[in-house]
Every structure is written in structure tokens, then in C-alpha cells.
Design an enzyme around this catalytic site. Structure first.
Site, PDB file in Angstrom:
ATOM      1  N   GLY A 117      41.695  76.165  67.194  1.00 57.66           N
ATOM      2  CA  GLY A 117      42.600  75.447  66.301  1.00 57.66           C
ATOM      3  C   GLY A 117      42.869  76.213  65.014  1.00 57.66           C
ATOM      4  O   GLY A 117      44.012  76.308  64.557  1.00 57.66           O
ATOM      5  N   TYR A 144      41.262  69.669  56.213  1.00 62.02           N
ATOM      6  CA  TYR A 144      40.463  70.665  56.936  1.00 62.02           C
ATOM      7  C   TYR A 144      41.383  71.336  57.941  1.00 62.02           C
ATOM      8  O   TYR A 144      42.030  70.669  58.749  1.00 62.02           O
ATOM      9  CB  TYR A 144      39.292  70.008  57.681  1.00 62.02           C
ATOM     10  CG  TYR A 144      38.418  71.016  58.397  1.00 62.02           C
ATOM     11  CD1 TYR A 144      37.374  71.652  57.730  1.00 62.02           C
ATOM     12  CD2 TYR A 144      38.649  71.355  59.728  1.00 62.02           C
ATOM     13  CE1 TYR A 144      36.578  72.595  58.370  1.00 62.02           C
ATOM     14  CE2 TYR A 144      37.860  72.296  60.374  1.00 62.02           C
ATOM     15  CZ  TYR A 144      36.830  72.909  59.691  1.00 62.02           C
ATOM     16  OH  TYR A 144      36.040  73.845  60.329  1.00 62.02           O
ATOM     17  N   VAL A 252      45.273  69.202  65.501  1.00 64.81           N
ATOM     18  CA  VAL A 252      44.145  69.752  66.264  1.00 64.81           C
ATOM     19  C   VAL A 252      43.190  68.643  66.705  1.00 64.81           C
ATOM     20  O   VAL A 252      42.642  68.684  67.803  1.00 64.81           O
ATOM     21  CB  VAL A 252      43.417  70.837  65.438  1.00 64.81           C
ATOM     22  CG1 VAL A 252      42.091  71.237  66.081  1.00 64.81           C
ATOM     23  CG2 VAL A 252      44.307  72.066  65.291  1.00 64.81           C
TER      24      VAL A 252
HETATM   25  C1  LIG Z   1      42.307  69.143  61.751  1.00 65.34           C
HETATM   26  C2  LIG Z   1      41.665  70.416  62.199  1.00 65.34           C
HETATM   27  N1  LIG Z   1      42.329  71.558  62.077  1.00 65.34           N
HETATM   28  C3  LIG Z   1      41.806  72.730  62.478  1.00 65.34           C
HETATM   29  C4  LIG Z   1      40.536  72.776  63.020  1.00 65.34           C
HETATM   30  C5  LIG Z   1      39.949  74.096  63.414  1.00 65.34           C
HETATM   31  O1  LIG Z   1      39.841  74.197  64.805  1.00 65.34           O
HETATM   32  P1  LIG Z   1      38.797  75.217  65.451  1.00 65.34           P
HETATM   33  O2  LIG Z   1      37.436  74.761  65.078  1.00 65.34           O
HETATM   34  O3  LIG Z   1      39.098  75.156  66.918  1.00 65.34           O
HETATM   35  O4  LIG Z   1      39.126  76.564  64.865  1.00 65.34           O
HETATM   36  C6  LIG Z   1      39.805  71.594  63.159  1.00 65.34           C
HETATM   37  C7  LIG Z   1      38.433  71.613  63.697  1.00 65.34           C
HETATM   38  O5  LIG Z   1      37.660  70.693  63.531  1.00 65.34           O
HETATM   39  C8  LIG Z   1      40.383  70.371  62.739  1.00 65.34           C
HETATM   40  O6  LIG Z   1      39.724  69.205  62.833  1.00 65.34           O
END
Ligand SMILES: Cc1ncc(COP(=O)(O)O)c(C=O)c1O
Length: 444
Positions: A117, A144, A252
Site C-alpha cells: 500500500g 497514515y 488501502v
Molecule cells: C490507510 C493506509 N495507507 C497505506 C498503508 C500502507 O500499506 P502497506 O503497509 O502495505 O505499505 C496502510 C497500512 O496500514 C494504511 O492503513
């Protein structure tokens, strides 16, 4: 269990070897080694069963651990064609991107697959910069978006961002205030208008000059299930459109049925320019993707080295994505998220009559957060008690975590959970809340 040397792999030995050889992050003293997962259940090396209230790390197991349809599709693809040289196409990738274009809240879209993500957020931001020819990005406090250097800079959770000595600050990324209805930062009530005004003023009054994009989560998951008000979200979409600033929605965690709609964007009827997805779509395989309005892309961008990854647009990952989309359709998981979410929120609200520590219950669909406080009038997060309560949850076989200031109990089980499993998870969640209540009372 027997390892290759024929030695007994007892749980203690596994833990010791994990300590010695596995480089951890967020490591806790309590160590559990898991050996099997199926649906909403996991088993550890001692054979103890757990119920998973967070679907892996909040989504990869949305269609259940080791979902048989996903297992079959990934196994078949592994045997047929797991990877290609990165510039080439393959049938599962074409099929996945085509299906996404049919359902994306952006309208007709092109999709770029990658392994996570955060990586997809980076891709989205780079694309927005390239498309607009500008380089500033605005994210929200409490947001986040991942833990790479750039996505940490977009993050609005100081505890994560300040971990790097000096704090992580990308010079052209800034945060605007988020309208948190439960803990408002700008006003004493839950009015979203000051936050929208702050964003508009920042764009027009000179704080920002060359804004390529605004990025937001419709519900700030890691930030504590903060639901941005629909009016605010629609206003931000208008603010962006009026100024030619691209709107990136980070789905995500919220994407694909979780929120009781195919997309969290659908809850408020917005059409973003770019959507970022991950987690649930991989069905347990590493997954991220950026989905962008097709009309924003041209041949020149696609021919350029705008984002190059070994695992970009790879067939194995796309096979998993296609299988997850199948399950969401055939098992009607959007409806299931609505039904289970209503049941869970009603139960937690009922519990609030007994447990004073429940300050707020929120989140759409089966994306529920229970905000635990030491005092309902001050809304002070019950973070210390929650840290101890996590141990208790593990003791009683409930896998969960606490977001926000370490005080928002996460309840987002697989959407394929049976009624009976949900019932048992709710009973265990109640025991965890009772534990927090006892500890808050004891220390006051
Ligand atoms: C809203 C959001 N964006 C991005 C991410 C990042 O994803 P990843 O951990 O697969 O890099 C997360 C992970 O928890 C998330 O909750």
C-alpha cells in the site's frame, strides 16, 4: 511439528530462534508463532486457536485466511506464469485492471500493481506530480499512508513520523487539520467547516503554492477510525476540482466492501482522481495498486521511468486480486459488511451502558473502532490500560490491536466470518473492554 533435521520444533525453541534471527519491528515481549490459518481462525505452535478480529494486518484476510478460491487461483497461476519481465503484459494483469476500471470510483481508469500500500501511495504521489507539473502535496493530521520515507512524511501521526531522528519532513509535503468529530482540534464542537476553510485558505492564501494533490483516507484507520464527515469530504473534492488539484483517496484499508460499500468513496458519492488500494485485494499475498483516471495518463508518462519495480504488474499478484474480486461478488460481501457492522456497533453501544471506558463507537460497515477513555468528559485516551489489555486479548484468543493513541480497539474481522465466529469475537472483545475498565478504575 518436525523440521528438516527431524528435530522437534517446539514452541519455545521457535520463539528463541525468532528472537535470534528474525529482525522485528513493533516487537513485544509476548511472542506467538503461528503455524496455520483458515477463515477467521489461526493456530499457534502450541495448537492454541485464536479468532482474528483484524483480518491479518487489517485486511489481507478480508476474505478469510487461506480462502480456498484464492489458494486455487494463486496456485494455478504459480504453476502457469508467476512473473514476467516488468514491462510486459499478462492475462491476469489485463483482466484485473479491466475489472477495476469497471468498478473504480474514478470512472474509467488505468491500474498499476505493486507489492504494498505504501509503495502504491508513493506511486500515486509521483504520478500526481508528473501529471500536474507541481510538487506539493497536502495530507491530513491523523493520516497514515505508509512507512517509507516519503509516506512517513505524509503521515499525520507524530509518534510514527518522529521516529526518525529529527522527524521525517519532505520539504513539499504539509498537513492540514482534519475534522475529527470526537476530538476536534479547531473548534469545541464537531463542525467540519473550519477544517475545510483552513484547507481552502492554505491553498489560496499562500502557504502552499504548487499543490499537485490532496491525499486523504475517508476513515482514518490507523489514526483511530476517525470518520471524516461526508460534507467535509465532498467539500474537499470541490475545493480540489475548482483549483485543478488532484484528489487522491487512500483506500488501502477501506477499499472493497469493508465499509459496507464497494469503496469508502461511495459512502459520500465522491469521484476522486486517483485511488490507492492494497491489503484485502491480495487475499494474503503482498498487494498494492494505484488506480488513476484514464484521461489523466498519456503515452509519454507511460513510456517514462516514472516508477520501476521488480514486482510491478506481475501475474501472480493479479491472480490473487481477481480471485478476491470473485469472492466479494459471489459471497455478496458488501451486504455482509453492512449486516455484521450493524450488529457489532449495536453490541458495542449496548456494552457502553455497562462500561464507562467506552467513549465512542464508530466506523462504517465492518470497520469498527471502539474509543476507550479514562473519562468520558475529558475523552482522555485509556492508552496504558489498553497496552495491558492487548496481552489479555491474546490470553483469551482474540487477535486485535489498538489504534489512534493506542486506545481505539479495532474490530474488523474477515467479512466471511460466520455468525457464530462474530458472536465469539464480540464476547472476547467485551472481556477485553472489561479488562480496560478494571485497570482504569484501579489507577484512578
Ligand atoms: C490507510 C493506509 N495507507 C497505506 C498503508 C500502507 O500499506 P502497506 O503497509 O502495505 O505499505 C496502510 C497500512 O496500514 C494504511 O492503513
Amino acid at each position: 511439528m518436525i523440521n528438516e533435521d527431524g528435530a522437534l520444533m517446539d514452541a519455545q525453541s521457535l520463539r528463541t530462534r525468532a528472537d535470534r534471527y528474525v529482525l522485528g519491528a513493533l516487537r513485544r515481549e509476548r511472542r506467538v508463532v503461528f503455524t496455520k490459518g483458515s477463515g477467521s481462525r489461526l493456530w499457534d505452535a502450541e495448537g492454541r486457536e485464536y479468532l482474528d478480529a483484524v483480518s491479518g494486518t487489517n485486511g489481507p484476510a478480508m476474505v478469510g485466511h487461506a480462502n480456498p478460491h484464492v489458494v486455487a487461483a494463486v496456485s494455478a497461476q504459480m504453476a502457469e506464469l508467476p512473473s514476467t519481465f516488468l514491462i510486459h503484459d499478462s492475462v491476469p494483469v489485463i483482466r484485473f485492471a479491466e475489472r477495476i476500471s469497471e468498478i473504480s470510483p474514478t470512472g474509467p481508469a488505468k491500474t498499476f500493481l505493486c507489492p504494498g500500500g505504501g509503495e502504491a501511495v508513493e506511486a500515486a504521489v509521483k504520478l500526481a506530480m508528473r501529471i500536474t507539473g507541481r510538487n506539493e502535496v497536502i495530507s491530513l493530521q491523523g493520516a497514515y499512508h505508509g512507512m517509507s520515507l516519503a509516506t512517513m512524511s505524509l503521515g499525520g501521526l507524530p509518534a510514527l513520523r518522529e521516529w526518525v531522528p529529527g522527524g521525517m519532513r519532505w520539504p513539499s509535503f504539509q498537513q492540514a487539520p482534519a475534522p475529527d468529530p470526537y476530538r476536534p482540534v479547531l473548534v469545541s464542537d464537531a463542525d467540519w467547516r473550519p477544517a475545510a476553510a483552513a484547507l481552502r485558505a492554505a491553498l489560496d492564501a499562500g502557504t502552499y503554492h504548487q499543490v499537485a494533490a490532496v491525499i486523504l483516507e475517508i476513515v482514518q484507520g490507523p489514526g483511530g477510525h476517525v470518520e471524516l464527515p461526508g460534507d467535509y469530504v465532498r467539500e474537499v473534492a470541490d475545493i480540489c476540482r475548482e483549483r485543478g488539484v488532484l484528489l487522491i483517496v487512500d483506500e488501502v484499508q477501506t477499499g472493497l466492501a469493508r465499509c459496507g460499500a464497494l469503496w469508502a468513496c461511495d459512502l459520500h458519492g465522491i469521484r476522486p482522481d486517483i485511488v490507492v488500494i492494497g491489503k484485502a485485494f491480495g487475499g494474503g499475498t503482498p498487494f498494492g495498486a494505484v488506480i488513476v483516471r484514464a484521461d489523466l495518463i498519456n503515452d509519454e508518462i507511460e513510456a517514462s521511468p516514472w516508477h520501476i519495480l521488480t514486482f510491478m504488474n506481475q501475474p501472480l499478484q493479479a491472480a490473487a486480486g481477481n480471485a478476491v474480486l470473485d469472492v466479494v461478488e459471489t459471497d455478496q460481501l458488501v451486504d455482509r459488511a453492512v449486516e455484521l457492522g450493524e450488529r457489532a456497533r449495536a453490541r458495542f453501544r449496548e456494552m457502553a451502558k455497562t462500561y464507562e471506558v467506552i467513549g465512542d463507537v464508530r466506523g462504517p460497515g465492518l470497520f469498527v473502532g471502539v474509543d476507550l477513555v479514562t473519562d468520558r468528559s475529558t475523552r482522555e485516551p485509556a492508552s496504558d490500560a489498553c497496552t495491558q489489555a492487548w496481552e489479555h486479548a491474546m490470553d483469551i484468543g482474540l487477535i486485535t490491536w489498538f489504534g489512534g493513541s493506542g486506545n481505539v480497539l479495532k474490530f474488523k474481522p474477515p467479512l466471511t466470518s460466520t455468525d457464530e465466529e462474530i458472536e465469539r469475537m464480540l464476547e472476547r472483545a467485551e472481556a477485553v473492554i472489561a479488562f480496560v475498565e478494571t485497570h482504569v478504575r484501579a489507577s484512578s
